[in-house]
Scaffold this motif. Structure first.
Motif, PDB file in Angstrom:
ATOM      1  N   GLY A 103      52.298  42.380 137.415  1.00 38.51           N
ATOM      2  CA  GLY A 103      53.204  42.411 136.596  1.00 38.51           C
ATOM      3  C   GLY A 103      54.378  41.681 136.933  1.00 38.51           C
ATOM      4  N   ASP A 104      55.206  41.280 135.991  1.00 38.80           N
ATOM      5  CA  ASP A 104      56.395  40.632 136.408  1.00 38.80           C
ATOM      6  C   ASP A 104      57.757  41.553 136.238  1.00 38.80           C
ATOM      7  OD1 ASP A 104      58.141  38.331 136.974  1.00 38.80           O
ATOM      8  OD2 ASP A 104      58.267  37.647 134.656  1.00 38.80           O
ATOM      9  N   TRP A 105      58.090  41.821 137.468  1.00 39.86           N
ATOM     10  CA  TRP A 105      59.482  42.463 137.502  1.00 39.86           C
ATOM     11  C   TRP A 105      60.801  41.668 136.814  1.00 39.86           C
ATOM     12  CZ3 TRP A 105      60.514  47.621 137.932  1.00 39.86           C
ATOM     13  CH2 TRP A 105      59.634  48.315 138.595  1.00 39.86           C
ATOM     14  N   SER A 106      60.603  40.415 136.759  1.00 44.84           N
ATOM     15  CA  SER A 106      61.799  39.607 136.211  1.00 44.84           C
ATOM     16  C   SER A 106      61.717  39.348 135.033  1.00 44.84           C
ATOM     17  CB  SER A 106      61.565  37.952 136.706  1.00 44.84           C
ATOM     18  OG  SER A 106      61.102  38.042 138.157  1.00 44.84           O
ATOM     19  N   GLY A 107      60.456  39.377 134.056  1.00 41.89           N
ATOM     20  CA  GLY A 107      60.351  39.339 132.782  1.00 41.89           C
ATOM     21  C   GLY A 107      60.435  40.827 132.271  1.00 41.89           C
ATOM     22  N   GLY A 108      59.732  41.749 133.068  1.00 40.97           N
ATOM     23  CA  GLY A 108      60.103  43.188 132.605  1.00 40.97           C
ATOM     24  C   GLY A 108      61.270  43.726 132.853  1.00 40.97           C
ATOM     25  N   ALA A 109      62.353  43.414 133.725  1.00 39.42           N
ATOM     26  CA  ALA A 109      63.830  43.495 133.342  1.00 39.42           C
ATOM     27  C   ALA A 109      64.273  43.449 132.180  1.00 39.42           C
ATOM     28  CB  ALA A 109      64.294  42.653 134.758  1.00 39.42           C
ATOM     29  N   PHE A 110      63.958  42.344 131.474  1.00 38.34           N
ATOM     30  CA  PHE A 110      64.540  42.392 130.207  1.00 38.34           C
ATOM     31  C   PHE A 110      64.254  43.471 129.221  1.00 38.34           C
ATOM     32  CE2 PHE A 110      64.793  37.840 131.696  1.00 38.34           C
ATOM     33  CZ  PHE A 110      66.181  37.744 131.340  1.00 38.34           C
ATOM     34  N   LEU A 111      62.961  43.591 129.231  1.00 43.54           N
ATOM     35  CA  LEU A 111      62.122  44.832 128.545  1.00 43.54           C
ATOM     36  C   LEU A 111      62.972  46.328 129.020  1.00 43.54           C
ATOM     37  CD1 LEU A 111      58.420  43.999 129.039  1.00 43.54           C
ATOM     38  CD2 LEU A 111      59.806  43.488 126.959  1.00 43.54           C
ATOM     39  N   LEU A 112      63.054  46.360 130.128  1.00 43.36           N
ATOM     40  CA  LEU A 112      63.642  47.435 130.706  1.00 43.36           C
ATOM     41  C   LEU A 112      65.163  47.712 130.136  1.00 43.36           C
ATOM     42  CD1 LEU A 112      62.141  47.614 134.351  1.00 43.36           C
ATOM     43  CD2 LEU A 112      61.672  49.149 132.445  1.00 43.36           C
ATOM     44  N   VAL A 113      65.913  46.583 130.292  1.00 44.48           N
ATOM     45  CA  VAL A 113      67.106  46.610 129.761  1.00 44.48           C
ATOM     46  C   VAL A 113      67.240  46.992 128.215  1.00 44.48           C
ATOM     47  CG1 VAL A 113      69.303  45.201 129.254  1.00 44.48           C
ATOM     48  CG2 VAL A 113      68.179  45.317 131.710  1.00 44.48           C
ATOM     49  N   ALA A 114      66.337  46.167 127.611  1.00 47.45           N
ATOM     50  CA  ALA A 114      66.286  46.427 126.140  1.00 47.45           C
ATOM     51  C   ALA A 114      65.918  47.848 125.815  1.00 47.45           C
ATOM     52  CB  ALA A 114      64.987  45.581 125.519  1.00 47.45           C
ATOM     53  N   GLY A 115      65.281  48.703 126.551  1.00 44.73           N
ATOM     54  CA  GLY A 115      64.994  50.165 126.351  1.00 44.73           C
ATOM     55  C   GLY A 115      66.504  50.802 126.582  1.00 44.73           C
ATOM     56  N   ALA A 116      67.194  50.393 127.709  1.00 48.51           N
ATOM     57  CA  ALA A 116      68.109  51.092 127.978  1.00 48.51           C
ATOM     58  C   ALA A 116      69.279  50.848 127.150  1.00 48.51           C
ATOM     59  CB  ALA A 116      68.852  50.620 129.385  1.00 48.51           C
ATOM     60  N   VAL A 117      69.518  49.663 126.462  1.00 50.08           N
ATOM     61  CA  VAL A 117      70.695  49.207 125.397  1.00 50.08           C
ATOM     62  C   VAL A 117      70.198  50.072 124.034  1.00 50.08           C
ATOM     63  CG1 VAL A 117      71.488  47.418 124.174  1.00 50.08           C
ATOM     64  CG2 VAL A 117      71.192  47.261 126.736  1.00 50.08           C
ATOM     65  N   ASN A 118      68.909  49.891 123.686  1.00 52.30           N
ATOM     66  CA  ASN A 118      68.923  50.442 122.390  1.00 52.30           C
ATOM     67  C   ASN A 118      67.207  50.641 122.079  1.00 52.30           C
ATOM     68  OD1 ASN A 118      69.991  51.293 119.921  1.00 52.30           O
ATOM     69  ND2 ASN A 118      69.753  49.427 118.977  1.00 52.30           N
ATOM     70  N   GLY A 119      66.837  51.712 122.790  1.00 56.32           N
ATOM     71  CA  GLY A 119      65.632  51.914 122.696  1.00 56.32           C
ATOM     72  C   GLY A 119      65.071  53.482 123.320  1.00 56.32           C
ATOM     73  N   ASP A 120      63.766  53.608 123.034  1.00 56.59           N
ATOM     74  CA  ASP A 120      63.173  54.537 123.797  1.00 56.59           C
ATOM     75  C   ASP A 120      61.772  54.080 124.065  1.00 56.59           C
ATOM     76  OD1 ASP A 120      61.971  57.038 124.510  1.00 56.59           O
ATOM     77  OD2 ASP A 120      62.256  58.211 122.771  1.00 56.59           O
ATOM     78  N   ILE A 121      61.395  53.557 125.279  1.00 57.12           N
ATOM     79  CA  ILE A 121      60.060  52.618 125.352  1.00 57.12           C
ATOM     80  C   ILE A 121      59.471  53.027 126.698  1.00 57.12           C
ATOM     81  CG2 ILE A 121      61.120  50.730 123.872  1.00 57.12           C
ATOM     82  CD1 ILE A 121      61.473  49.112 126.449  1.00 57.12           C
ATOM     83  N   VAL A 122      58.129  52.615 126.682  1.00 63.15           N
ATOM     84  CA  VAL A 122      57.464  52.666 127.898  1.00 63.15           C
ATOM     85  C   VAL A 122      56.830  51.294 128.402  1.00 63.15           C
ATOM     86  CG1 VAL A 122      55.455  53.767 128.976  1.00 63.15           C
ATOM     87  CG2 VAL A 122      56.774  54.891 127.322  1.00 63.15           C
ATOM     88  N   VAL A 123      57.387  51.024 129.783  1.00 59.53           N
ATOM     89  CA  VAL A 123      56.987  49.472 129.883  1.00 59.53           C
ATOM     90  C   VAL A 123      55.984  49.754 131.025  1.00 59.53           C
ATOM     91  CG1 VAL A 123      57.686  47.616 130.997  1.00 59.53           C
ATOM     92  CG2 VAL A 123      59.421  48.586 129.395  1.00 59.53           C
ATOM     93  N   LYS A 124      54.763  49.383 131.006  1.00 62.15           N
ATOM     94  CA  LYS A 124      53.544  49.264 131.604  1.00 62.15           C
ATOM     95  C   LYS A 124      53.401  48.198 132.523  1.00 62.15           C
ATOM     96  CE  LYS A 124      51.312  52.512 128.296  1.00 62.15           C
ATOM     97  NZ  LYS A 124      50.751  53.588 128.782  1.00 62.15           N
ATOM     98  N   GLY A 125      52.412  48.290 133.546  1.00 59.38           N
ATOM     99  CA  GLY A 125      52.152  47.101 134.435  1.00 59.38           C
ATOM    100  C   GLY A 125      53.104  46.689 135.404  1.00 59.38           C
ATOM    101  N   LEU A 126      54.106  47.392 135.769  1.00 59.73           N
ATOM    102  CA  LEU A 126      54.873  47.058 136.771  1.00 59.73           C
ATOM    103  C   LEU A 126      54.698  48.040 138.005  1.00 59.73           C
ATOM    104  CD1 LEU A 126      58.028  46.451 134.586  1.00 59.73           C
ATOM    105  CD2 LEU A 126      56.653  44.761 135.739  1.00 59.73           C
ATOM    106  N   ASP A 127      54.369  47.291 139.268  1.00 60.72           N
ATOM    107  CA  ASP A 127      54.053  47.966 140.359  1.00 60.72           C
ATOM    108  C   ASP A 127      55.479  48.521 140.978  1.00 60.72           C
ATOM    109  OD1 ASP A 127      52.972  49.041 142.682  1.00 60.72           O
ATOM    110  OD2 ASP A 127      51.650  47.450 143.197  1.00 60.72           O
ATOM    111  N   VAL A 128      55.711  49.565 141.313  1.00 61.44           N
ATOM    112  CA  VAL A 128      57.003  49.928 142.068  1.00 61.44           C
ATOM    113  C   VAL A 128      56.907  49.848 143.643  1.00 61.44           C
ATOM    114  CG1 VAL A 128      57.856  51.532 140.462  1.00 61.44           C
ATOM    115  CG2 VAL A 128      56.108  52.620 141.954  1.00 61.44           C
ATOM    116  N   ALA A 129      55.500  49.528 143.836  1.00 58.81           N
ATOM    117  CA  ALA A 129      55.368  49.081 145.411  1.00 58.81           C
ATOM    118  C   ALA A 129      55.387  47.721 145.793  1.00 58.81           C
ATOM    119  CB  ALA A 129      53.917  49.721 146.150  1.00 58.81           C
ATOM    120  N   SER A 130      55.407  46.660 144.711  1.00 60.92           N
ATOM    121  CA  SER A 130      55.540  45.314 144.795  1.00 60.92           C
ATOM    122  C   SER A 130      56.596  44.879 145.552  1.00 60.92           C
ATOM    123  CB  SER A 130      55.841  44.728 143.301  1.00 60.92           C
ATOM    124  OG  SER A 130      56.143  43.468 143.535  1.00 60.92           O
ATOM    125  N   THR A 131      56.471  43.569 146.299  1.00 56.41           N
ATOM    126  CA  THR A 131      57.430  43.032 147.061  1.00 56.41           C
ATOM    127  C   THR A 131      58.226  42.263 146.148  1.00 56.41           C
ATOM    128  OG1 THR A 131      55.952  41.299 147.520  1.00 56.41           O
ATOM    129  CG2 THR A 131      55.852  42.913 149.129  1.00 56.41           C
TER     130      THR A 131
END
Ligand SMILES: O=C(O)C1=C[C@@H](OP(=O)(O)O)[C@@H](O)[C@H](O)C1
Ligand SMILES: C=C(OP(=O)(O)O)C(=O)O
Length: 431
Positions: free
Chosen positions: A242-270
């Motif tokens: 899963g893409d942390w680069s594209g996922g970053a936009f989703l996460l920021v969207a949640g932080a700015v004006n949301g309450d969301i769950v983003v799946k498919g991002l591996d916290v152990a990724s390099t």
């Protein structure tokens, strides 16, 4: 599949996001997987293949270099006999990684091949190849350090020293090509390597595909030992991350004006852009990081300091985030932005300026004066996918609607971006 190149304007209305979403496939992971599947002889089954324009370009390149591929039951099946180009032309689309990773692999062929690209890639620097490939017995003819490149190999690995300060992508290509050429008792020395985690991802993919692996000596030297490796033993199964680069936009969207769950991002990724988590923690949004999902929602946000030297693609989403953080956010690493799809320090300054967000550039530092309100207006992607997505995310809590011209640029890395935020409740119209 819909055409991801046709021009459109996206109008984003202020919207609160809610719900669950899967991050897209990482083009960094997918493109490397394509290259590794080409290099090894045999079958590779790639799950979760990406569909971005850069991914499609990579599939075109490996086909031109002799690999056969098909998609069956959503799995990309690649069959390769190793690098063996039938024709004499390769097109890398608009992908910087594509040209820089595949050019050394193209150079494994004996005949002259012309490498070309499209859009912003035509103006990005390639003079690295003029300097380095001749030392590996490859003749190169570039267009004054730009595309098209004419390359004639075969590349022969030898001890070289390269400059890693402009981009890690050149090293990624050389590592793949050295493995393909069965490099033995030789090393690539690197001065001032930037974007190091991207090299970790390269090494990880090489390992996952059973390619010959160099020893990483503190990112200053990559040594290929004289031990032969059977690169061709079994069928390889690989899953595109899963893409942390594209996922970053989703996460920021949640932080700015949301309450969301983003799946498919591996916290152990390099992946380098996993570092977005630190910025999100520091700005004070509500975040819960779990193995399989990240829950994120808005809260009063405060300015943060962040060093993006090794993860330059985080500048656009972090600028969107910083626009809503009270105080001045400082992001280091501006020098890394000059040669991306646009000169991102300037395009961010211009487009966010239109939205009423002041950005000051002080040499290698970007200062974003946040918390003063964001105004919806007409902006332009500058034909840069990450500028389009940054404006769209900033639009979610702006005053008034934001019209993003040439919004199709998102196709380079995240063709479903607007559909994904729509699924989360964003009001978006495409015209
Ligand atoms: O190897 C990769 O997949 C990439 C490396 C980075 O480039 P640099 O190494 O030029 O920073 C990044 O900006 C780019 O989007 C993708
Ligand atoms: C700079 C980027 O990609 P590339 O260099 O591979 O074109 C990017 O995706 O932001």
């Amino acid at each position: 599949m819909s055409d991801t190149h046709t021009s459109y304007k996206a109008t984003v209305q202020p919207s609160v996001l809610k719900g669950n979403i899967f991050a897209p496939a990482s083009k960094s992971s997918m493109q490397r997987a394509c290259a590794a599947a080409l290099v090894r002889k045999g079958e590779s089954n790639i799950t979760n293949p990406g569909i971005s324009n850069d991914d499609k370009a990579a599939l075109g390149v490996i086909e031109a270099l002799g690999a056969k591929w098909k998609i069956e039951d959503e799995i990309l099946k690649v069959n390769s006999e190793g690098v063996n180009a039938a024709g004499n032309e390769i097109n890398c689309g608009e992908s910087g990684l594509g040209i820089r990773m595949f050019a050394p692999l193209v150079a494994l062929n004996k005949h002259e091949i012309t490498i070309n690209g499209e859009g912003s890639l035509l103006t990005r620097p390639m003079d690295f190849f003029d300097e380095v490939l001749p030392a590996l017995s490859v003749s190169v003819n570039s267009n004054g350090g730009k595309l098209p490149l004419k390359i004639k190999g075969p590349l022969q690995p030898s001890n070289i020293t390269i400059d890693g300060s402009l981009s890690s992508q050149f090293l990624t290509g050389l590592l793949m090509a050295y493995a393909a050429a069965d490099a033995s008792d030789v090393s690539i020395k690197v001065i001032d390597l930037k974007s190091k985690p991207y090299v970790d991802l390269t090494l990880k993919v090489m390992q996952d595909f059973g390619l010959k692996l160099p020893e990483n000596r503190n990112y200053e030297e990559f040594y290929f030992p004289a031990i032969p490796v059977n690169q061709n033993a079994t069928v390889i199964d690989y899953t595109v991350e899963g893409d942390w680069s594209g996922g970053a936009f989703l996460l920021v969207a949640g932080a700015v004006n949301g309450d969301i769950v983003v799946k498919g991002l591996d916290v152990a990724s390099t992946q380098a852009d996993k570092a977005v988590l630190q910025a999100l923690i520091d700005c004070g949004c509500k975040i819960s990081i779990q193995d399989a999902q990240i829950e994120i929602s808005s809260a009063p946000l405060k300015a943060f300091h962040f060093n993006a030297t090794d993860c330059p693609d985080l500048f656009p989403p972090l600028v969107a985030l910083a626009s809503y953080c009270e105080g001045t956010t400082v992001i280091e690493g501006v020098h890394r932005l000059t040669h991306k799809e646009s000169n991102r320090a300037l395009t961010l300054q211009d487009e966010f300026g239109k939205m009423g967000v002041e950005i000051e550039l002080q040499d290698n530092l970007m200062l974003i004066k946040g918390g003063k309100g964001v105004k919806g207006t007409k902006v332009h992607s500058r034909y840069d996918h990450r500028i389009a997505m940054a404006c769209a995310v900033a639009a979610l809590k702006a005053e008034g609607d934001t019209e993003i011209e040439e919004a199709q640029a998102v196709g380079k890395s995240y063709p479903n971006f607007f559909e994904h935020i729509q699924q989360l409740g964003a009001k978006v119209e495409k015209a």
